[in-house]
Motif scaffolding. Sequence first.
Motif, mmCIF file in Angstrom:
data_model
loop_
_atom_site.group_PDB
_atom_site.id
_atom_site.type_symbol
_atom_site.label_atom_id
_atom_site.label_comp_id
_atom_site.label_asym_id
_atom_site.label_seq_id
_atom_site.Cartn_x
_atom_site.Cartn_y
_atom_site.Cartn_z
ATOM 1 N N SER A 152 19.530 23.638 25.177
ATOM 2 C CA SER A 152 21.017 23.941 24.696
ATOM 3 C C SER A 152 21.815 22.954 24.386
ATOM 4 N N SER A 153 22.797 23.043 23.934
ATOM 5 C CA SER A 153 23.798 22.030 23.383
ATOM 6 C C SER A 153 24.558 21.533 24.491
ATOM 7 N N SER A 154 24.925 22.280 25.601
ATOM 8 C CA SER A 154 25.749 21.648 26.798
ATOM 9 C C SER A 154 25.764 22.584 28.044
ATOM 10 N N MET A 155 26.133 22.206 28.925
ATOM 11 C CA MET A 155 26.716 23.038 30.109
ATOM 12 C C MET A 155 27.672 24.181 29.936
ATOM 13 N N LYS A 156 27.332 25.364 30.180
ATOM 14 C CA LYS A 156 28.461 26.354 29.795
ATOM 15 C C LYS A 156 29.358 26.616 31.030
ATOM 16 N N VAL A 157 30.566 26.667 30.844
ATOM 17 C CA VAL A 157 31.729 26.487 31.726
ATOM 18 C C VAL A 157 32.672 27.447 31.471
ATOM 19 N N LEU A 158 33.221 28.373 32.421
ATOM 20 C CA LEU A 158 34.010 29.135 32.477
ATOM 21 C C LEU A 158 35.179 28.910 33.098
ATOM 22 N N ILE A 159 36.425 28.774 32.726
ATOM 23 C CA ILE A 159 37.648 28.328 33.298
ATOM 24 C C ILE A 159 38.491 29.676 33.636
ATOM 25 N N VAL A 160 38.687 30.193 34.831
ATOM 26 C CA VAL A 160 39.619 31.313 35.194
ATOM 27 C C VAL A 160 40.805 30.759 35.514
ATOM 28 N N GLU A 161 41.806 30.789 34.737
ATOM 29 C CA GLU A 161 42.947 30.251 35.181
ATOM 30 C C GLU A 161 44.258 30.685 34.394
ATOM 31 N N ASP A 162 45.376 31.465 34.875
ATOM 32 C CA ASP A 162 46.470 31.694 34.290
ATOM 33 C C ASP A 162 47.457 30.968 33.722
ATOM 34 N N ASP A 163 47.364 29.634 34.284
ATOM 35 C CA ASP A 163 48.521 28.822 33.796
ATOM 36 C C ASP A 163 47.849 27.818 32.748
ATOM 37 N N PRO A 197 47.478 37.313 37.619
ATOM 38 C CA PRO A 197 47.942 38.671 37.400
ATOM 39 C C PRO A 197 46.624 39.466 37.117
ATOM 40 N N ILE A 198 46.617 40.606 37.022
ATOM 41 C CA ILE A 198 45.857 41.695 36.874
ATOM 42 C C ILE A 198 44.577 41.897 37.848
ATOM 43 N N MET A 199 43.965 40.493 38.107
ATOM 44 C CA MET A 199 42.806 40.569 38.973
ATOM 45 C C MET A 199 42.852 39.141 39.317
ATOM 46 N N THR A 200 42.833 39.003 40.871
ATOM 47 C CA THR A 200 42.937 37.618 41.421
ATOM 48 C C THR A 200 41.522 36.930 41.353
ATOM 49 N N GLY A 201 41.172 35.845 41.501
ATOM 50 C CA GLY A 201 40.046 34.934 41.442
ATOM 51 C C GLY A 201 38.833 35.558 42.289
ATOM 52 N N PRO A 202 39.552 35.868 43.861
ATOM 53 C CA PRO A 202 38.369 36.402 44.702
ATOM 54 C C PRO A 202 37.909 37.620 44.404
ATOM 55 N N GLU A 203 38.982 38.612 43.786
ATOM 56 C CA GLU A 203 38.337 39.984 43.323
ATOM 57 C C GLU A 203 37.420 39.829 42.328
ATOM 58 N N ALA A 204 37.569 38.852 41.159
ATOM 59 C CA ALA A 204 36.552 38.518 40.100
ATOM 60 C C ALA A 204 35.234 38.081 40.703
ATOM 61 N N THR A 208 34.425 27.961 27.967
ATOM 62 C CA THR A 208 35.145 29.328 27.705
ATOM 63 C C THR A 208 36.313 29.507 28.626
ATOM 64 N N MET A 209 37.416 30.167 28.242
ATOM 65 C CA MET A 209 38.492 30.458 29.073
ATOM 66 C C MET A 209 39.065 31.744 29.223
ATOM 67 N N ALA A 210 39.360 32.239 30.475
ATOM 68 C CA ALA A 210 39.864 33.445 30.712
ATOM 69 C C ALA A 210 41.235 33.149 31.389
ATOM 70 N N MET A 211 42.111 34.059 31.400
ATOM 71 C CA MET A 211 43.573 33.953 31.958
ATOM 72 C C MET A 211 43.839 34.712 33.175
ATOM 73 N N ASN A 212 42.576 35.474 33.362
ATOM 74 C CA ASN A 212 42.606 36.315 34.666
ATOM 75 C C ASN A 212 41.324 36.605 35.099
ATOM 76 N N GLY A 213 41.262 37.205 36.378
ATOM 77 C CA GLY A 213 39.789 37.779 36.717
ATOM 78 C C GLY A 213 39.343 38.904 36.039
ATOM 79 N N LYS A 214 39.719 39.911 35.488
ATOM 80 C CA LYS A 214 39.661 40.941 34.639
ATOM 81 C C LYS A 214 38.908 40.365 33.324
ATOM 82 N N GLU A 215 39.651 39.143 32.790
ATOM 83 C CA GLU A 215 38.769 38.663 31.547
ATOM 84 C C GLU A 215 37.473 38.222 31.691
#
Length: 187
Positions: A61-72, A119-126, A91-98
């Motif tokens: 693979s080309s690199s380590m795949k990281v998801l940042i889940v952060e609304d700020d 908003p929409i879904m908290t981190g622990p819920e996700a 990859t970025m998501a602005m909330n837990g639902k994304e």
Amino acid sequence: MGNVSPSRLYKYHDIIGVQGRPLRDSQAARAEGSPFSSSSSSSIASTLSSILIMASKAQGSSSMKVLIVEDDAVQRMVLSNMLRKFQCEITMAMNGKEAVDLFLEGNKFDIIFCDKDMPIMTGPEAVVKIRAMGETGVKIVGMSADDHAMEVFISAGANVYVPKPMKVEALKCIIQEVISKNMNTMV
């Protein structure tokens, strides 16, 4: 901070340093475009980048795949700049639902950095929903400035909790652990 262009924010970030403490003039001069606050951190990043490149070539693979889940937006930018030094594909998501939707679409990640209050879904819920989908191989890192967030994240299924602001040393340890795990599963 108002409306600040990304390039100005990056320069501001370089001046204050990753940990939010102002750099002395000699440190600021040494930073020269790096979000790391010392030359030793830069050499750590360089060494870790080399390890990551070798590991990702071995995995195909080309690199380590990281998801940042952060609304700020500022927090997303700071963390993504730190992760880019480690050759991560972000990859970025602005909330837990994304974040949950990304997994429902079939996306896979090596690490998730997840904020607590969004908003929409908290981190622990996700985290609960992602784990319920059978995603046990991904390392989930809960992040928050809240002193009581560790218990919430760990009980939701996160592997690790890291207080904000994220420090380079903590990030380095997390990435090294995932690299080691990935190398061991390849053998």
